[in-house]
Design a protein around this motif. Structure first.
Motif, PDB file in Angstrom:
ATOM      1  N   GLU A 296       0.853  -1.191   0.000  1.00 32.38           N
ATOM      2  CA  GLU A 296       0.000   0.000   0.000  1.00 32.38           C
ATOM      3  C   GLU A 296       0.888   1.239   0.000  1.00 32.38           C
ATOM      4  N   ALA A 297       0.941   1.903  -1.164  1.00 31.66           N
ATOM      5  CA  ALA A 297       1.760   3.110  -1.303  1.00 31.66           C
ATOM      6  C   ALA A 297       0.926   4.381  -1.282  1.00 31.66           C
ATOM      7  N   ASP A 298      -0.355   4.269  -1.006  1.00 34.67           N
ATOM      8  CA  ASP A 298      -1.207   5.445  -0.854  1.00 34.67           C
ATOM      9  C   ASP A 298      -1.086   5.909   0.587  1.00 34.67           C
ATOM     10  N   LEU A 299      -0.180   6.848   0.822  1.00 29.62           N
ATOM     11  CA  LEU A 299       0.124   7.295   2.177  1.00 29.62           C
ATOM     12  C   LEU A 299      -0.747   8.448   2.639  1.00 29.62           C
ATOM     13  N   ARG A 300      -1.724   8.840   1.834  1.00 26.99           N
ATOM     14  CA  ARG A 300      -2.623   9.929   2.221  1.00 26.99           C
ATOM     15  C   ARG A 300      -3.991   9.418   2.644  1.00 26.99           C
ATOM     16  N   ARG A 301      -4.526   8.469   1.868  1.00 24.04           N
ATOM     17  CA  ARG A 301      -5.842   7.901   2.211  1.00 24.04           C
ATOM     18  C   ARG A 301      -5.758   6.382   2.126  1.00 24.04           C
ATOM     19  N   PRO A 302      -5.012   5.741   3.023  1.00 25.20           N
ATOM     20  CA  PRO A 302      -4.883   4.279   2.970  1.00 25.20           C
ATOM     21  C   PRO A 302      -6.203   3.594   3.301  1.00 25.20           C
ATOM     22  N   VAL A 340       1.346  -8.810   2.767  1.00 26.68           N
ATOM     23  CA  VAL A 340       0.756  -7.484   2.685  1.00 26.68           C
ATOM     24  C   VAL A 340       1.614  -6.516   3.487  1.00 26.68           C
ATOM     25  N   LEU A 341       2.007  -5.428   2.841  1.00 28.37           N
ATOM     26  CA  LEU A 341       2.693  -4.334   3.516  1.00 28.37           C
ATOM     27  C   LEU A 341       1.790  -3.121   3.446  1.00 28.37           C
ATOM     28  N   LEU A 342       1.133  -2.828   4.569  1.00 27.77           N
ATOM     29  CA  LEU A 342       0.200  -1.707   4.602  1.00 27.77           C
ATOM     30  C   LEU A 342       0.963  -0.384   4.622  1.00 27.77           C
ATOM     31  N   ALA A 343       0.215   0.712   4.565  1.00 27.30           N
ATOM     32  CA  ALA A 343       0.842   2.034   4.537  1.00 27.30           C
ATOM     33  C   ALA A 343       1.456   2.397   5.872  1.00 27.30           C
ATOM     34  N   PRO A 345       1.293   4.346   9.689  1.00 25.56           N
ATOM     35  CA  PRO A 345       0.850   5.685  10.093  1.00 25.56           C
ATOM     36  C   PRO A 345       1.076   6.702   8.973  1.00 25.56           C
ATOM     37  N   ILE A 346       0.132   7.622   8.826  1.00 22.22           N
ATOM     38  CA  ILE A 346       0.220   8.635   7.758  1.00 22.22           C
ATOM     39  C   ILE A 346       1.314   9.634   8.103  1.00 22.22           C
ATOM     40  N   PRO A 347       2.299   9.816   7.214  1.00 19.74           N
ATOM     41  CA  PRO A 347       3.414  10.736   7.509  1.00 19.74           C
ATOM     42  C   PRO A 347       3.061  12.167   7.101  1.00 19.74           C
ATOM     43  N   PRO A 348       3.813  13.131   7.566  1.00 25.91           N
ATOM     44  CA  PRO A 348       3.558  14.527   7.162  1.00 25.91           C
ATOM     45  C   PRO A 348       4.083  14.852   5.770  1.00 25.91           C
ATOM     46  N   ASN A 349       4.977  13.997   5.246  1.00 30.29           N
ATOM     47  CA  ASN A 349       5.590  14.260   3.931  1.00 30.29           C
ATOM     48  C   ASN A 349       5.504  13.016   3.057  1.00 30.29           C
ATOM     49  N   PRO A 350       4.308  12.641   2.586  1.00 29.36           N
ATOM     50  CA  PRO A 350       4.168  11.383   1.837  1.00 29.36           C
ATOM     51  C   PRO A 350       5.015  11.328   0.573  1.00 29.36           C
ATOM     52  N   SER A 351       5.007  12.393  -0.231  1.00 32.02           N
ATOM     53  CA  SER A 351       5.743  12.362  -1.496  1.00 32.02           C
ATOM     54  C   SER A 351       7.239  12.210  -1.268  1.00 32.02           C
ATOM     55  N   GLU A 352       7.774  12.968  -0.326  1.00 29.47           N
ATOM     56  CA  GLU A 352       9.205  12.885  -0.057  1.00 29.47           C
ATOM     57  C   GLU A 352       9.584  11.508   0.462  1.00 29.47           C
ATOM     58  N   LEU A 353       8.714  10.917   1.282  1.00 25.77           N
ATOM     59  CA  LEU A 353       9.000   9.595   1.821  1.00 25.77           C
ATOM     60  C   LEU A 353       9.012   8.527   0.728  1.00 25.77           C
ATOM     61  N   LEU A 354       8.028   8.613  -0.215  1.00 28.23           N
ATOM     62  CA  LEU A 354       7.978   7.623  -1.296  1.00 28.23           C
ATOM     63  C   LEU A 354       9.156   7.754  -2.251  1.00 28.23           C
ATOM     64  N   GLU A 355       9.651   8.972  -2.448  1.00 31.07           N
ATOM     65  CA  GLU A 355      10.750   9.191  -3.379  1.00 31.07           C
ATOM     66  C   GLU A 355      12.119   9.046  -2.727  1.00 31.07           C
ATOM     67  N   VAL A 383      -1.952  13.794  -6.821  1.00 30.12           N
ATOM     68  CA  VAL A 383      -0.530  13.825  -6.477  1.00 30.12           C
ATOM     69  C   VAL A 383       0.269  13.131  -7.572  1.00 30.12           C
ATOM     70  N   ALA A 384       1.575  13.303  -7.526  1.00 30.14           N
ATOM     71  CA  ALA A 384       2.453  12.736  -8.552  1.00 30.14           C
ATOM     72  C   ALA A 384       3.083  11.414  -8.127  1.00 30.14           C
ATOM     73  N   ASP A 385       2.677  10.843  -6.980  1.00 28.05           N
ATOM     74  CA  ASP A 385       3.324   9.644  -6.464  1.00 28.05           C
ATOM     75  C   ASP A 385       3.204   8.471  -7.418  1.00 28.05           C
ATOM     76  N   ALA A 386       2.019   8.272  -8.007  1.00 32.97           N
ATOM     77  CA  ALA A 386       1.809   7.118  -8.883  1.00 32.97           C
ATOM     78  C   ALA A 386       2.718   7.176 -10.094  1.00 32.97           C
ATOM     79  N   ALA A 387       2.889   8.361 -10.680  1.00 35.52           N
ATOM     80  CA  ALA A 387       3.746   8.490 -11.862  1.00 35.52           C
ATOM     81  C   ALA A 387       5.189   8.149 -11.527  1.00 35.52           C
ATOM     82  N   VAL A 388       5.647   8.589 -10.354  1.00 30.62           N
ATOM     83  CA  VAL A 388       7.028   8.299  -9.953  1.00 30.62           C
ATOM     84  C   VAL A 388       7.219   6.808  -9.720  1.00 30.62           C
TER      85      VAL A 388
END
Length: 480
Positions: A296-302, A340-343, A345-355, A383-388
């Protein structure tokens, strides 16, 4: 725009087109009913030349009479003719008002003057036409100078007007035709406006045209999906479960050159069912005996914790932050041991964490240790997370929710993915409508199994409400 595209547009908006066309036709008919009836009667006056003795005189006289007919036709609507008509009939009209109701015409190459009069009364219309013709016949000869003591022009009424039976106005068929065309024009404008604003995707061809990508799967709509999201486990013999298995089979032909494959599941907008699709595809793949990991890489609305009924306390964010080893964050789900690897806790910087390099190394580790990795990524537009993720790991599978996304959103999502160099493997059309043919063909092979109370009888073959034990059919295996 191709003819097929135009036909699909007409098919999707046929209700609007039909309704507005009928509104235009009925409005024109109603308008016609409110207009007063007008009747038109006509009389004919012939213009001749007297005193012709030779053939040459006859030819010249014929030309002269045609010229005089054109001149006298204008005289018929002048005061010298209309004033006596008003006096004889006792009309309340002025000369100008009566002139608006009297018309004249001369057919080409003839000496015949046609006089028409219009009035709400058919009898009055005939009387006006006859009096105008008679008055013109009396006045016309006096307007030409005498030749050898006689008038060179002779006018004679050759056909008197009779009261008409049918009204000449309003022209109901013409008004209805114009109203129909007006309704069609308004409908075309409404459809064009909808296309400019954005038309919702409601069919498979529409989704393919909008995405410009291959269709690798369809998933039928099911009203019980929110209560039983992982259909391949809760209702393995349903049409929806068969759709996920069919999608699983199609994914086998994607990335065939890769030993360890990664698929990033995303959508254009939230609410198109990407997380449910990811979970079902992962469960269907795990059922074949291969090692599968659902990330689960949706760190905003898991939402996978709710879908799979797993504790959401740990996951990708805890591993990326270094708070927990990867092996302890992975949870096992189902009898097929789906990882299964869930998301987390929701972080304050989802995009930076994924990249981050740590997250990328984590995902590469999962790829190397599993046959297939399914990544549930955020929607493309917010967001641009999916494209990255799709650029660095395998490519994207775009979930398109029918009735929930517009064509332009799907097109823009594909363009955004491709603009960063991400591969779009294809689209999965979600919430599709199951046809009667699908249900009937499936009924011959489905195994009826009770999965819960209060199921519709018409859908009993795909999600039966019966509490009876499943039928045992020797040698019959679920379709893959």
């Amino acid at each position: 725009m191709t003819a097929a595209r135009v036909l699909r547009i007409v098919r999707y908006h046929w209700v609007t087109i039909v309704v507005l066309t009928l509104v235009g036709a009925f409005s024109a008919f109603a308008y016609a009913q409110t207009q007063p009836r007008q009747y038109t009667a006509g009389a004919d006056v012939f213009v001749a030349v007297t005193g012709s003795a030779t053939t040459g005189d006859l030819v010249q006289g014929n030309n002269f009479s045609q010229q005089q007919a054109r001149n006298l036709s204008t005289v018929a609507t002048r005061e010298v003719v209309l004033a006596p008509v008003i006096a004889d009939l006792g009309l309340t009209d002025t000369v100008a008002e009566l002139r608006d109701r009297v018309t004249t015409s001369v057919a080409l190459n003839t000496s015949l003057i046609s006089i028409s009069a219009t009035d709400p009364s058919p009898t009055a219309a005939a009387q006006i036409a006859n009096l105008v013709a008679a008055q013109l016949a009396d006045v016309g000869p006096t307007l030409s100078p005498e030749v050898d003591g006689q008038q060179p022009v002779l006018l004679r009424v050759v056909e008197r007007a009779v009261p008409p039976v049918d009204p000449s106005a309003p022209k109901v068929p013409l008004l209805i035709a114009l109203g129909t065309l007006g309704g069609l024009a308004v409908a075309a404008g409404v459809v064009a406006l909808r296309l400019m604003v954005g038309t919702r995707v409601r069919s498979l061809p529409q989704a393919q045209d909008a995405a410009g990508a291959a269709l690798i799967g369809t998933v039928v709509s099911d009203r019980d999906a929110p209560q039983h999201p992982v259909t391949v486990r809760s209702a393995p013999h349903s049409l929806r479960a068969e759709d996920y298995r069919r999608l699983r089979g199609n994914l086998r032909f994607v990335q065939t050159s890769e030993q360890h494959r990664v698929f990033v599941f995303t959508s254009s907008l939230p609410g198109e069912g990407k997380s449910t699709t990811s979970a079902n595809v992962a469960a269907a793949l795990a059922a074949t005996g291969i090692s599968v990991c659902l990330v689960e890489a949706d760190l905003r609305r898991p939402s996978l914790a709710r879908v799979l009924d797993l504790p959401p306390d740990v996951g990708l964010t805890t591993v990326a932050a270094g708070d927990l080893p990867l092996e302890e964050a992975i949870q096992s789900w189902g009898p097929d041991r789906l990882d299964v690897l869930l998301a987390g806790p929701i972080p304050p910087n989802p995009s930076e964490l994924l990249e981050s390099a740590r997250t990328r190394a984590l995902l590469e580790t999962l790829r190397d240790s599993h046959d297939v990795v399914i990544i549930d990524a955020p929607p493309v537009h917010p967001v641009a997370d999916a494209a990255v993720l799709a650029r660095h790991f395998g490519g994207a599978v775009l979930v398109v929710g029918t009735g929930r996304v517009r064509e332009k959103d799907v097109t823009r999502a594909v363009e955004r993915l491709r603009s960063v160099g991400a591969t779009v493997h294809g689209i999965v059309v979600n919430f599709a409508r199951a046809t009667r043919a699908d249900r009937l063909s499936y009924a011959s092979y489905a195994v009826i199994e009770g999965v819960g109370p209060r199921r519709r009888r018409s859908a009993s073959l795909q999600r039966s409400g019966s509490q009876r034990a499943p039928m045992k059919i020797p040698g019959l295996l679920p379709a893959d």
